[in-house]
Structures are given as structure tokens and as C-alpha cells.
Design an enzyme around this catalytic site. Structure first.
Site, PDB file in Angstrom:
ATOM      1  N   ARG A   1     -15.143   7.488 -11.645  1.00 38.14           N
ATOM      2  CA  ARG A   1     -14.978   8.361 -10.472  1.00 38.14           C
ATOM      3  C   ARG A   1     -14.793   9.812 -10.903  1.00 38.14           C
ATOM      4  O   ARG A   1     -15.428  10.726 -10.357  1.00 38.14           O
ATOM      5  CB  ARG A   1     -13.775   7.875  -9.657  1.00 38.14           C
ATOM      6  CG  ARG A   1     -13.427   8.768  -8.482  1.00 38.14           C
ATOM      7  CD  ARG A   1     -12.321   8.186  -7.629  1.00 38.14           C
ATOM      8  NE  ARG A   1     -11.087   7.918  -8.356  1.00 38.14           N
ATOM      9  CZ  ARG A   1      -9.973   7.436  -7.802  1.00 38.14           C
ATOM     10  NH1 ARG A   1      -9.949   7.146  -6.514  1.00 38.14           N
ATOM     11  NH2 ARG A   1      -8.891   7.224  -8.510  1.00 38.14           N
TER      12      ARG A   1
ATOM     13  N   TYR B   1      -8.859  -0.752 -13.654  1.00 44.43           N
ATOM     14  CA  TYR B   1      -8.535   0.400 -12.808  1.00 44.43           C
ATOM     15  C   TYR B   1      -8.745   1.710 -13.574  1.00 44.43           C
ATOM     16  O   TYR B   1      -9.226   2.698 -13.022  1.00 44.43           O
ATOM     17  CB  TYR B   1      -7.099   0.324 -12.284  1.00 44.43           C
ATOM     18  CG  TYR B   1      -6.694   1.580 -11.534  1.00 44.43           C
ATOM     19  CD1 TYR B   1      -7.361   1.970 -10.376  1.00 44.43           C
ATOM     20  CD2 TYR B   1      -5.682   2.412 -12.014  1.00 44.43           C
ATOM     21  CE1 TYR B   1      -7.028   3.135  -9.702  1.00 44.43           C
ATOM     22  CE2 TYR B   1      -5.333   3.578 -11.347  1.00 44.43           C
ATOM     23  CZ  TYR B   1      -6.010   3.936 -10.195  1.00 44.43           C
ATOM     24  OH  TYR B   1      -5.676   5.093  -9.535  1.00 44.43           O
TER      25      TYR B   1
ATOM     26  N   GLU C   1       1.684  -1.477  -1.066  1.00 44.27           N
ATOM     27  CA  GLU C   1       1.189  -0.107  -0.927  1.00 44.27           C
ATOM     28  C   GLU C   1       0.764   0.061   0.522  1.00 44.27           C
ATOM     29  O   GLU C   1       0.239  -0.870   1.120  1.00 44.27           O
ATOM     30  CB  GLU C   1       0.006   0.079  -1.878  1.00 44.27           C
ATOM     31  CG  GLU C   1      -0.550   1.480  -1.939  1.00 44.27           C
ATOM     32  CD  GLU C   1      -1.613   1.605  -3.021  1.00 44.27           C
ATOM     33  OE1 GLU C   1      -1.301   1.351  -4.206  1.00 44.27           O
ATOM     34  OE2 GLU C   1      -2.756   1.926  -2.671  1.00 44.27           O
TER      35      GLU C   1
ATOM     36  N   TYR D   1      -1.400  13.110 -13.273  1.00 44.37           N
ATOM     37  CA  TYR D   1      -0.634  12.088 -13.994  1.00 44.37           C
ATOM     38  C   TYR D   1      -0.803  12.281 -15.490  1.00 44.37           C
ATOM     39  O   TYR D   1      -1.904  12.590 -15.960  1.00 44.37           O
ATOM     40  CB  TYR D   1      -1.157  10.679 -13.641  1.00 44.37           C
ATOM     41  CG  TYR D   1      -0.650  10.065 -12.348  1.00 44.37           C
ATOM     42  CD1 TYR D   1       0.433  10.583 -11.653  1.00 44.37           C
ATOM     43  CD2 TYR D   1      -1.263   8.921 -11.844  1.00 44.37           C
ATOM     44  CE1 TYR D   1       0.868   9.980 -10.469  1.00 44.37           C
ATOM     45  CE2 TYR D   1      -0.838   8.311 -10.673  1.00 44.37           C
ATOM     46  CZ  TYR D   1       0.233   8.848  -9.984  1.00 44.37           C
ATOM     47  OH  TYR D   1       0.658   8.253  -8.828  1.00 44.37           O
TER      48      TYR D   1
ATOM     49  N   ARG E   1      -2.889  13.069  -2.066  1.00 43.13           N
ATOM     50  CA  ARG E   1      -1.953  12.133  -1.408  1.00 43.13           C
ATOM     51  C   ARG E   1      -2.259  11.968   0.082  1.00 43.13           C
ATOM     52  O   ARG E   1      -1.951  10.945   0.676  1.00 43.13           O
ATOM     53  CB  ARG E   1      -0.517  12.635  -1.568  1.00 43.13           C
ATOM     54  CG  ARG E   1      -0.040  12.698  -3.003  1.00 43.13           C
ATOM     55  CD  ARG E   1       0.118  11.319  -3.589  1.00 43.13           C
ATOM     56  NE  ARG E   1       0.558  11.374  -4.989  1.00 43.13           N
ATOM     57  CZ  ARG E   1       0.545  10.304  -5.787  1.00 43.13           C
ATOM     58  NH1 ARG E   1       0.124   9.125  -5.354  1.00 43.13           N
ATOM     59  NH2 ARG E   1       0.944  10.427  -7.034  1.00 43.13           N
TER      60      ARG E   1
HETATM   61  C1  3EB Z   1      -0.509   5.769  -6.965  1.00 44.39           C
HETATM   62  O1  3EB Z   1       0.158   6.463  -6.188  1.00 44.39           O
HETATM   63  C2  3EB Z   1      -0.780   4.378  -6.529  1.00 44.39           C
HETATM   64  O2  3EB Z   1      -6.936   5.625  -7.459  1.00 44.39           O
HETATM   65  O3  3EB Z   1      -7.679   6.160  -5.487  1.00 44.39           O
HETATM   66  C3  3EB Z   1      -2.953   4.979  -4.561  1.00 44.39           C
HETATM   67  C4  3EB Z   1      -3.966   5.554  -3.785  1.00 44.39           C
HETATM   68  C5  3EB Z   1      -3.214   4.632  -5.863  1.00 44.39           C
HETATM   69  C6  3EB Z   1      -5.220   5.798  -4.342  1.00 44.39           C
HETATM   70  C7  3EB Z   1      -6.787   5.762  -6.239  1.00 44.39           C
HETATM   71  C8  3EB Z   1      -4.473   4.882  -6.405  1.00 44.39           C
HETATM   72  C9  3EB Z   1      -5.469   5.462  -5.648  1.00 44.39           C
HETATM   73  O4  3EB Z   1      -0.912   6.181  -8.059  1.00 44.39           O
HETATM   74  C10 3EB Z   1      -2.182   3.978  -6.716  1.00 44.39           C
END
Ligand code: 3EB
Length: 339
Positions: free
Chosen positions: A154, A147, A328, A207, A220
Site C-alpha cells: 500500500r 499485515y 476494533e 509508527y 485516524r
Molecule cells: C491501529 O490503530 C490499528 O492499516 O489501514 C486500524 C485502522 C489499523 C486501519 C490500516 C490499521 C489500519 O494501528 C490497526
């Protein structure tokens, strides 16, 4: 939502049983953008892109996620991508197989670069929503979880091809399979949407480095207004507050936390756009990604209790991008502007 077909919004999705999909293929021919097959089903050849996600539903052998639009799309292929486009919207999808000689980060960077070039050359530079399916998402390879390698590829593609993008990332999901190919499918538009963040979560693109060398490039949620309709695209939403995962080992509590985060996002989207996005059955389409089959019935109970049985959540078996995440959710909510 068996059999219900929403035609009114600029883009609408239905999660159909396979027989309904086939029965309606003719009737909806002029408005079908693309179909994503989840599970074991080989549809006949049809004019629009048909993509296999590699993800299996719990309730049936297969379900079909069908995207509709008001304007008749045209269909073509370019550089390995299946494409459907109207005047203001484009769908594109591709699969990619990883050979031993190529790192996942390079494969992902190459695929995204090709995608972004196609979108820019056709004057659809604004990604709205991206779905990523990554084989072996939690496996370590060359000392880094796949991941995290995906996030590097990306991120580097966005910064190389769209240096002016800033933090206006699309809404996205990234989930894992045990085998098969990397799969991405996207919606993009001529004109941008408005990214939405969750005030209770650190933006994923900010992050801290403990989650990987490159932060995940997604918003989001994203609000996209068309002439008379608005779509809210909700990204993969998990049991995360701040940047920390909550409720390790407790799928029911993780589901409730994810639902609260979805609610925070619809509130935040209303605040940003002035449009309300109630999670009601007519305007809402939701999916849940569940890591362990043994958690399915408990999670289903929590979903039914919180959402009511009329909101049909398509539950798919998938790995998630943090090992402790068990569930999720994601979705699309539509609102008419003249309600
Ligand atoms: C998170 O909130 C959970 O890498 O495109 C959620 C939605 C998550 C999209 C992405 C990752 C992605 O971090 C993981």
C-alpha cells in the site's frame, strides 16, 4: 437501525437485514451507490456493485452495508474494479486472489496502483475512505507478517502513484479473514476532505519501525464536507495509546479504550472543522470487529452500556492487525450544516 434509510447526506450508510435490503432495493434504486454483503447471502443481480466482504456477523447469517447518495449514480467496470459514480463521488471495489508465485506486498501494490490510476483518470483523485480485508492477516509468510507485507504494498503504491500526497492519507480499516480473497472497497471524491488525527495516538503513518518496515498509510479519521452535509469517516480504532496496545487479554477494557479513542476523534474532528459530531442514533453508523467469537457477548454488553441500545453496532468476526488486539471499531457520523 432496522429499516431506517438516511437519504439526506451526500453519502449515507445503512446496515440492513437481508430481507430489508431486498425490499428496499427497488425503492432506493436511484440513490444506491453500492452494497457490501457481510456473511452468507447471495443477492440477486442488481445494477450497482455488490461486494462480499468475507466477514461474518454475529447476530444473523448476513447483513448488508448499503451506501446511498442523493444523485443517481452510473455503474461500470474497469480493470477488475466495480465502479459507481456520481458528479462528485465514486465508489470502487475489487477482489484479488493471491497465487503462490506472487508476494502479498506485490499483489497489494498492483491492486492499489490500478485503483489509484482509475481514480486519477476519472478525476476523482481524493480517497476518502478505504476498507481492506486481508486473508491470513497475522500469518507469517517469507519471514514477515502478512499485515506488514500489506503495508509495504500500500505504501509503495501511494508513493509511486501519488508522490504529492504527503501525509494526507484516507481514513481506513484493515482486518483479516481465515480464507478467501483480498478485498478492497473505497469512497473517493473530486475534492479533498480533511484528515483528522487523535492527539492521544501516534499517527499510524509515523509508527516506529518495530511495527513493520513501512508504516500504515491511513489517517485516524477524515472529515468531508459536501454542499449541505458533512461526513466524518472514523478509521478502524482500537485499544492503542501512543503507539502501544493496551489491555492485552481484556476484551471489555479494549472496547472501552476504543470507545474513548472514537470520542477523541469526534472531538478532534469538531476542533478541525467546526462541526459537531455527536454519536447519536440518527447520525451514527458503527461496526465492531471482534477477533474471538467467545468475546462477543461481553463486548456487546460494554457497547450497549456505553452507547445505549439505539446505536446498532454491527459486530463482525474478524482478525485484527496486531495479534493482541481483540476488538476494533469504525464508523461514519453525519451532520447537517444547517442544524
Ligand atoms: C491501529 O490503530 C490499528 O492499516 O489501514 C486500524 C485502522 C489499523 C486501519 C490500516 C490499521 C489500519 O494501528 C490497526
Amino acid at each position: 437501525m432496522n429499516g431506517k434509510i438516511a437519504m439526506s447526506s451526500a453519502v449515507a450508510v445503512n446496515l440492513l437485514p437481508t430481507d430489508t435490503y431486498l425490499e428496499m432495493a427497488e425503492a432506493t434504486r436511484l440513490q444506491t451507490l453500492a452494497a457490501i454483503v457481510h456473511g452468507d447471502f447471495d443477492p440477486p443481480s442488481l445494477p450497482w456493485p455488490q461486494v462480499h466482504s468475507g466477514l461474518r456477523p454475529f447476530e444473523a447469517a448476513a447483513r448488508v452495508e448499503v451506501w446511498h447518495t442523493r444523485r443517481p449514480p452510473s455503474y461500470e467496470e474497469e480493470d477488475g474494479f466495480q465502479i459507481a459514480s456520481t458528479e462528485d463521488l465514486v465508489f470502487a471495489a475489487a477482489n484479488a486472489e493471491q497465487s503462490d508465485a506472487v508476494a502479498l506486498s506485490s499483489l497489494v501494490e498492483d491492486l492499489y496502483l490500478r485503483l489509484l490510476r482509475i481514480l486519477e483518470s476519472r478525476d476523482f483523485p481524493h480517497l476518502l475512505r478505504v476498507w481492506n480485508v486481508v486473508p491470513g492477516i497475522n500469518q507469517e509468510q517469507n519471514g514477515l507478517e502478512r499485515y506488514r507485507q500489506f503495508c509495504i504494498g500500500r505504501h509503495d503504491a501511494f508513493s509511486r502513484q501519488m508522490p504529492a500526497l504527503g501525509e494526507r492519507y484516507p481514513s481506513a480499516s484493515a482486518v483479516g479473514t481465515h480464507s478467501g480473497e483480498l478485498c478492497i472497497y473505497v469512497l473517493a471524491a473530486r475534492h479533498p476532505g480533511v484528515p483528522v488525527e487523535n492527539p492521544e495516538q501516534v499517527s499510524a503513518y509515523r509508527y516506529p519501525p518495530q511495527y513493520g518496515p513501512r508504516s500504515p498509510s491511513f489517517s485516524r479519521a477524515l472529515v468531508k464536507s459536501w454542499d449541505d452535509e458533512t461526513n466524518l469517516f472514523l478509521s478502524g480504532t482500537a485499544s492503542i495509546l501512543g503507539h502501544s496496545s493496551l489491555h492485552a487479554g481484556q476484551p471489555g477494557l479494549q472496547t472501552e479504550e476504543s470507545l474513548r479513542n472514537l470520542q477523541r476523534l469526534t472531538d478532534s474532528a469538531e476542533h478541525v472543522s467546526g462541526v459537531a459530531f455527536p454519536l447519536d442514533p440518527l447520525s451514527t453508523s458503527l461496526k465492531a470487529f471482534i477477533r474471538n467469537a467467545s468475546d462477543y457477548s461481553g463486548i456487546r454488553e460494554v457497547l450497549d452500556r456505553n452507547l445505549g441500545k439505539d446505536i446498532d453496532v454491527l459486530c463482525l468476526e474478524a482478525d485484527l492487525c496486531r495479534k493482541e488486539l481483540l476488538v476494533e471499531m469504525e464508523g461514519v457520523v453525519s451532520a447537517s450544516l444547517n442544524l
